[in-house]
Every structure is written in structure tokens, then in C-alpha cells.
Design an enzyme around this catalytic site. Structure first.
Site, PDB file in Angstrom:
ATOM      1  CE  LYS A 195      -4.022   1.898   2.491  1.00 36.26           C
ATOM      2  NZ  LYS A 195      -4.915   1.697   3.654  1.00 36.26           N
TER       3      LYS A 195
ATOM      4  CB  SER B  56      -8.003   3.631   2.765  1.00 39.93           C
ATOM      5  OG  SER B  56      -7.201   2.997   3.748  1.00 39.93           O
TER       6      SER B  56
ATOM      7  CB  SER C 198      -8.431   0.541   5.651  1.00 39.00           C
ATOM      8  OG  SER C 198      -9.017   1.730   6.105  1.00 39.00           O
TER       9      SER C 198
END
Length: 497
Positions: free
Chosen positions: A65, A143, A167
Site C-alpha cells: 500500500k 482505503s 481498511s
């Protein structure tokens, strides 16, 4: 080029199995096919055969990420850090590379991890692979939506994400993959750009629980760089507590591999927003666990309805503090003021231009929460709710919380207590990208924030489709009981939904 296109066409014709192992060549072919549509990997590491490292994860590929430090740009999907490359790699990334895994790129995300739809990214929104034959693009969740989309499209074998309020698990549910949030402190946060430090965890996404477990075993270790990472003594005490539960046996018969495990179904998660398809999956999941030997009983967590507002109060307060460093002087791309020479305005322009609308909204709300009057009216009550949520989990779980006891043995089984709980990961399937804005975007976290508030492990497992879109079920257990969560998830995912 013609040879590459031929190989890609042949790859599309192969039957895809969630548990099959893609080679590195297959991974890069999948990237060339799917990434232009999904926008899951904004930065891709070129394939270099000379970088082979022998280890337990040799031949594995992983994505990181964009808010986790790595050799590629650590942008947090923000123009504030559009040109930033970290001088070091996160502990989790380093451990995977030393184990032989190859990093193939950084994944798209909501800016600074703030969002649940993956549409507030400077790289543009990421998209869901599902439905595979559809023309409408759906949200992959946020996210960590880019990580989930990349795993679903076989662009990597596993992916690292961050989980502050769901997330990792929400994108896993919407993309049809497995998403695991370990207990707080199990995995080092060193190298993770903080959103809310007391809630953040480095999570893992993969197509199978088996891959999650292998990855978790590599990156779960004490780290002197992270003061919130579990110490060796705490890990040892947790292991002793887990082993002392005599009613849970690993030597069970094949037809009932989870015999002795008691699973609770918390009634407070039956919220008004829960769709009929999510309710149906929840009921089928409970029935499936019963067929595997579990005792499924109702439990109550009365403060669950208050968890979401308390979570946003605390998370935004911490975000306001954590993001203060991005001022163009210490960190961030600088935008000089047009005319004023006042010191405060020297970085006001930088923050105005560098942060997106959602990030600025949350910073303002967090700053307000920490103001003198609002602190007593909002922040302190939210901390009290958080403590009550933690106590409720301690009340329903049979294993004591290792942070709250010096005992090294779990007491005799209480008929009113459970070993784990089962509930939906999301209220519904993924919405069309761009169609779910405003207050509804915040409600997406209602099923996931409790685990972060209490610091307990939770995992989302794919459990069926609704009109071509995946749905996930969530399993959570006592703080430190990560092994049981993974064990239940492995058996649940291996059963037809």
C-alpha cells in the site's frame, strides 16, 4: 509483442482457482491485462531476475500500500507526497523481501487512508475486478482498495495494507479475497505513515487463508523500532493462554474440524443498513460453522451502536496531530505563499494545495475535537466508550485479555462465553464507483471499527456472490488469539458458500 499478447490470451483461457500459485511471469502478464482498467498499482517495480532471494517465500509476489515505506515512492496517494521516496523500508516489507518474496509495486488507496471507497486518490480511483463481465466499474472499497483489487486480479499473490477502521477487511469483502487485521501490535508499524496511531495495524490480503498465515508468520515479530509492537514476553504469555484452553482440540475428526469451538453471533450488528443478501450470508455462515462442529450461540455487545461515532472522533483527533508534520518544511511538497510573509501562511498554502478535500475535512474536524470545549464534550466520552467496548469483548470471550491479567492459564470454560464471533464484513456488496458519497460513505465502516477500537484480530472471508458481486463474513476473537481466527477462517473458506 505478438508473443506476449498470445501468452496473455492463453492465460485468460486458463481456469482460475483462488488457491493456485501464479508465477512472477503470470503476475506481470496479469498487470498488463488488468491494471489499465483497475488502476490498482500506480507504481510498478520492473522484473529483475538478478534479485532472486532464496527463502520460505521464494517465487511469491507482493504489493505494498502506498502509505507503507518501500523502495518505490511512498505517496500516500496524495499530491503532498507525490515526489517522496522513503530512505528506508518498513519492517514488514523488509521481512518479506528477506524471506524471498518479490515486491511488484505499490497499490492505490484513499489519500492518507481516509476513505472507504478508494476514490480520493491523486492517482485516480481504483476499481473492482467484479463483476468480471460487466461494463460498470464498482468500488473496490477503501482505503486499501488497490491492494484488494490487485490480489483479486492475480497481479500479486499477497498484498500489504493498513487497517485503521476496516481498511483491509472492507475491500477484501467487496473484491472477494481474504483480508486479515492482526491484533494491535502483532505486526510492526515501523514504516507505516500514521493516520490514527492507536488504531492503525498493518494487514494482509490474499486469495486464501493459507497464504495469509504464511505471510503473517514472516512479518509477525517483535521490533525495537516500534514501541507499540508486542514484546517477546507478551507473545509468550498469549501463547500460554491459548494453549491452556482444554476444550479446543487440534486433534478433531475430519467431519468436525472445529469441534469444541464456541462462536458467538452478536445481535447488535444486525443494523438497519444490513442488506438481505448480507443477512442471508450471515445465517448461512453460522449454519456452516455448526456443521463444522462449532457451538453457535447469541451474544450481546450493547455499546456497539456507539462505536462508529466514537471511532471517528478519536481517529480524526489523532489524524489532525499526525498530519501536522506535512507542512512543506519538514515533509511534503512545498507550495510557497503568493505574497504574505507571516510564518503561519508560509505552510498554509502548502497544506491547502497539497491535501485533498477529504483529508482537509478530517483535519478540520479533528482539530475542532481537540479544542478546549469540544475535548470534554466529544473526545473524553469517546475514550470512555472505547474502554467500554474493550471490556465488553473481554466479558464475552472465554480467554482472558493478556493485557489485563498476569494469569498464564485460561479458567474453566464458562457456558456464557465464546471463543470467537461471526458477523458480516459489510452491509452490502460494492457500490458503483462514484455513486456512494456523503454520509453513506462513512457508514460503510459500521461493521468493522469495533475490532480496531478493541485492538482484537479480525479476518474477512469471501462467502458467496450476490448478482455477481462478492460478499464477506468476518471472524474476530480475543486480543492475541490470531491463530484461532485464522484456523476458523481456513475451514470456513474451504466450504462451498
Amino acid at each position: 509483442m505478438q508473443l506476449l499478447l498470445t501468452r496473455i490470451k492463453l492465460n485468460r483461457l486458463r481456469p482460475v482457482c483462488r488457491y493456485s500459485t501464479p508465477s512472477l511471469n503470470d503476475t506481470y502478464e496479469a498487470i498488463s491485462v488488468h491494471n489499465p482498467r483497475l488502476n490498482a498499482l500506480p507504481h510498478i517495480h520492473p522484473l529483475d531476475p538478478t534479485q532472486e532471494v532464496n527463502g520460505p517465500l521464494s517465487g511469491w509476489s507482493f504489493a505494498v500500500k502506498s502509505n507503507i515505506a518501500s523502495p518505490l515512492p511512498t505517496t500516500c496517494a496524495s499530491s503532498m507526497l507525490s515526489s517522496y521516496t522513503s530512505p528506508f523500508s518498513a519492517t514488514a516489507v523488509t521481512k518479506l523481501e528477506h524471506a524471498g518474496a518479490r515486491m511488484i509495486g505499490t497499490s492505490n488507496m484513499d489519500e492518507f487512508g481516509m476513505g472507504s471507497l478508494n476514490q480520493s486518490s491523486v492517482h485516480g480511483p481504483a476499481h473492482n475486478l467484479h463483476p468480471e463481465n460487466g461494463n460498470v466499474l464498482h468500488s473496490p472499497g477503501g482505503s486499501s482498495g488497490g491492494s484488494a483489487a490487485a490480489v483479486a486480479a492475480r497481479m500479486c499473490r499477497v498484498a500489504l495494507g493498513s487497517d485503521t477502521g476496516g481498511s483491509v477487511r472492507l475491500p477484501a469483502s467487496w473484491c472477494g479475497v481474504v483480508g486479515f487485521k492482526p491484533s494491535y501490535g502483532r505486526v510492526s508499524r515501523y514504516g507505516l505513515v500514521s493516520y490514527a496511531s492507536s488504531l492503525d495495524s498493518v494487514g494482509i490480503l490474499a486469495r486464501s487463508t493459507q497464504d495469509i498465515r504464511h505471510t503473517f508468520n514472516i512479518i509477525s515479530a517483535p521490533d525495537p523500532h516500534d514501541m507499540t509492537c508486542m514484546s517477546k514476553s507478551l507473545r509468550s504469555r498469549i501463547d500460554t493462554l491459548c494453549a491452556s484452553r482444554e476444550w479446543i482440540s487440534h486433534n478433531t475428526i475430519a467431519s468436525e474440524p472445529l469441534k469444541g469451538v464456541r462462536v458467538g453471533v452478536p445481535s447488535e450488528f444486525w443494523v438497519d443498513e444490513l442488506s438481505p443478501s448480507a443477512i442471508d450470508a450471515w445465517k448461512r455462515g453460522a449454519a456452516k460453522l455448526e456443521s463444522l462442529g462449532c457451538d453457535v450461540i447469541p451474544v450481546s455487545l450493547p455499546h456497539t451502536p456507539h462505536t462508529l461515532p466514537a471511532y471517528y472522533t478519536l481517529a480524526l483527533a489523532e489524524a489532525s496531530s499526525n498530519l501536522a508534520r506535512f507542512d512543506g518544511i519538514r515533509f511534503g511538497t512545498r507550495h510557497p505563499p503568493t505574497q504574505s510573509t507571516r510564518a503561519s501562511l508560509k505552510y498554509a498554502q502548502t497544506r491547502t494545495m497539497g491535501f485533498g478535500d477529504e483529508v482537509k475535512r478530517r483535519i478540520l474536524l479533528g482539530t475542532f475535537v481537540m479544542s478546549a470545549r469540544a475535548y470534554e464534550n466529544y473526545y473524553l466520552p469517546s475514550q470512555r466508550i472505547r474502554r467500554l467496548v474493550q471490556r465488553e469483548f473481554n466479558r464475552i470471550f472465554a480467554m482472558p485479555n493478556a493485557l489485563c491479567t498476569t494469569n498464564t492459564k485460561t479458567d474453566a470454560r464458562n457456558v456464557d462465553k465464546v471463543d470467537a464471533i461471526l458477523f458480516p464484513t459489510a452491509t452490502d456488496t460494492a457500490p458503483v464507483q462514484g455513486s456512494n458519497n456523503g454520509l453513506s460513505a462513512y457508514v460503510n465502516d459500521v461493521m468493522t471499527v469495533s475490532a480496531n477500537m478493541a485492538g482484537i484480530p479480525a479476518i474477512s472471508v469471501p462467502f458467496g456472490l450476490c448478482e455477481g458481486m462478492p460478499l464477506g463474513l468476518q471472524i474476530a476473537a480475543q486480543y492475541g488469539d490470531d491463530d484461532l481466527v485464522l484456523r476458523i477462517a481456513r475451514h470456513l473458506e474451504s466450504q462451498p458458500a
